[in-house]
Design an enzyme around this catalytic site. Sequence first.
Site, mmCIF file in Angstrom:
data_model
loop_
_atom_site.group_PDB
_atom_site.id
_atom_site.type_symbol
_atom_site.label_atom_id
_atom_site.label_comp_id
_atom_site.label_asym_id
_atom_site.label_seq_id
_atom_site.Cartn_x
_atom_site.Cartn_y
_atom_site.Cartn_z
ATOM 1 N N TYR A 1 0.844 -1.211 0.000
ATOM 2 C CA TYR A 1 0.000 0.000 0.000
ATOM 3 C C TYR A 1 0.880 1.263 0.000
ATOM 4 O O TYR A 1 0.672 2.185 -0.789
ATOM 5 C CB TYR A 1 -0.911 -0.046 1.233
ATOM 6 C CG TYR A 1 -1.556 1.248 1.633
ATOM 7 C CD1 TYR A 1 -2.655 1.754 0.939
ATOM 8 C CD2 TYR A 1 -1.086 1.973 2.732
ATOM 9 C CE1 TYR A 1 -3.254 2.955 1.326
ATOM 10 C CE2 TYR A 1 -1.669 3.158 3.125
ATOM 11 C CZ TYR A 1 -2.747 3.646 2.424
ATOM 12 O OH TYR A 1 -3.334 4.833 2.802
HETATM 13 N N1 LIG Z 1 -6.474 4.903 7.077
HETATM 14 C C1 LIG Z 1 -5.465 5.701 7.327
HETATM 15 O O1 LIG Z 1 -4.934 5.788 8.450
HETATM 16 C C2 LIG Z 1 -4.930 6.572 6.207
HETATM 17 C C3 LIG Z 1 -3.826 7.368 6.459
HETATM 18 C C4 LIG Z 1 -3.392 8.241 5.456
HETATM 19 C C5 LIG Z 1 -4.032 8.283 4.240
HETATM 20 N N2 LIG Z 1 -5.110 7.462 4.001
HETATM 21 C C6 LIG Z 1 -5.775 7.602 2.699
HETATM 22 O O2 LIG Z 1 -6.801 8.553 2.871
HETATM 23 C C7 LIG Z 1 -7.810 8.362 1.869
HETATM 24 C C8 LIG Z 1 -9.187 8.457 2.508
HETATM 25 O O3 LIG Z 1 -9.306 7.524 3.548
HETATM 26 P P1 LIG Z 1 -10.754 7.111 4.095
HETATM 27 O O4 LIG Z 1 -10.577 6.629 5.469
HETATM 28 O O5 LIG Z 1 -11.724 8.182 3.769
HETATM 29 O O6 LIG Z 1 -11.049 5.857 3.131
HETATM 30 P P2 LIG Z 1 -12.391 4.999 3.020
HETATM 31 O O7 LIG Z 1 -13.358 5.398 4.072
HETATM 32 O O8 LIG Z 1 -11.986 3.576 2.904
HETATM 33 O O9 LIG Z 1 -13.014 5.509 1.617
HETATM 34 C C9 LIG Z 1 -12.528 5.029 0.414
HETATM 35 C C10 LIG Z 1 -13.381 5.584 -0.705
HETATM 36 O O10 LIG Z 1 -12.939 4.999 -1.941
HETATM 37 C C11 LIG Z 1 -14.091 4.483 -2.608
HETATM 38 N N3 LIG Z 1 -13.788 3.352 -3.467
HETATM 39 C C12 LIG Z 1 -13.253 2.164 -3.123
HETATM 40 N N4 LIG Z 1 -13.202 1.359 -4.194
HETATM 41 C C13 LIG Z 1 -13.738 2.054 -5.229
HETATM 42 C C14 LIG Z 1 -13.986 1.757 -6.584
HETATM 43 N N5 LIG Z 1 -13.658 0.578 -7.113
HETATM 44 N N6 LIG Z 1 -14.551 2.699 -7.380
HETATM 45 C C15 LIG Z 1 -14.890 3.917 -6.858
HETATM 46 N N7 LIG Z 1 -14.680 4.261 -5.578
HETATM 47 C C16 LIG Z 1 -14.118 3.334 -4.773
HETATM 48 C C17 LIG Z 1 -15.009 4.028 -1.476
HETATM 49 O O11 LIG Z 1 -16.294 3.777 -1.975
HETATM 50 P P3 LIG Z 1 -17.320 2.842 -1.123
HETATM 51 O O12 LIG Z 1 -17.937 3.757 -0.121
HETATM 52 O O13 LIG Z 1 -18.275 2.362 -2.164
HETATM 53 O O14 LIG Z 1 -16.514 1.744 -0.510
HETATM 54 C C18 LIG Z 1 -14.887 5.238 -0.571
HETATM 55 O O15 LIG Z 1 -15.647 6.317 -1.067
HETATM 56 C C19 LIG Z 1 -7.493 7.029 1.201
HETATM 57 O O16 LIG Z 1 -6.867 7.287 -0.048
HETATM 58 C C20 LIG Z 1 -6.485 6.386 2.154
HETATM 59 O O17 LIG Z 1 -5.586 5.536 1.471
HETATM 60 C C21 LIG Z 1 -5.573 6.622 4.960
#
Ligand SMILES: NC(=O)c1ccc[n+]([C@@H]2O[C@H](COP(=O)([O-])OP(=O)(O)OC[C@H]3O[C@@H](n4cnc5c(N)ncnc54)[C@H](OP(=O)(O)O)[C@@H]3O)[C@@H](O)[C@H]2O)c1
Length: 221
Positions: free
Chosen positions: A130
Amino acid sequence: MSHVFIIGSTGGVGRRLRKRLSASGHQVTGLHRKPEQAAGLAEDNVRPVELDLLTTDSETLAQAMQGSDVVVFSAGAAGAGIELTDGIDGRGAQIAAEAARIAGVKRFLLVSAFPDAGRGKQISPTFEHYMKVKRQADVMLAATDLDWVILRPGTLTNEPGSGKVNVGLAIAYGEISREDVAAVLHSLVEHDEVKRVIIELTEGEQPIDRAVQQIGAYSGR
Ligand SMILES: NC(=O)c1ccc[n+]([C@@H]2O[C@H](COP(=O)([O-])OP(=O)(O)OC[C@H]3O[C@@H](n4cnc5c(N)ncnc54)[C@H](OP(=O)(O)O)[C@@H]3O)[C@@H](O)[C@H]2O)c1
């Protein structure tokens, strides 16, 4: 007021962002992949566009982006495995940047990851992958002619937002709430002088709008 196209509009960050932007008068379009998500978007006054990043292409995405001023990419596979990470965080970001170029949308905000996430911990091969894919997406975007901003938040939490952050080109690792990430993205939408810069972000002591304005001094051309 801007027209903002959010990829990941149903996610933890994206949902909070779409509500904030639309409540403050911006026109918002939200990409979603499941039909049942459309009603929630419409309730927030967001125009829903149903497309799956795994199966769409840059031309189709570009058509959906027509007329937007800013693209925000906050989608992600959420640790669902190597293939999905490649497809969403990797190829998804790539076709989104290509679509923005085709559609003539200059401004592109990418939610990336903090480089120190996982440092000093036992991390799984999936997490290592990732981090590699997130880094590749940064490299891809930074090589484009878009007015990009790469935002690298620390570990995300669902705590309420504090409205205060630490933002900089290189800062110590920490956590940040999804609400405050959304607030920083909101501020970046409104400060288009901040561009072609990579920003690290954690919780902190500085009010968000002031922190974002100060970063403008480091913007590239
Ligand atoms: N978790 C951490 O600690 C962390 C730290 C730093 C950065 N980040 C990054 O921050 C960003 C936002 O995080 P978050 O917590 O908001 O993520 P999240 O809640 O998992 O949301 C992911 C989004 O991507 C969409 N998605 C997934 N597969 C898809 C597909 N095939 N086509 C279209 N849309 C799709 C999801 O749609 P659905 O609602 O339909 O699933 C959802 O809207 C991500 O890029 C993540 O990698 C995360």
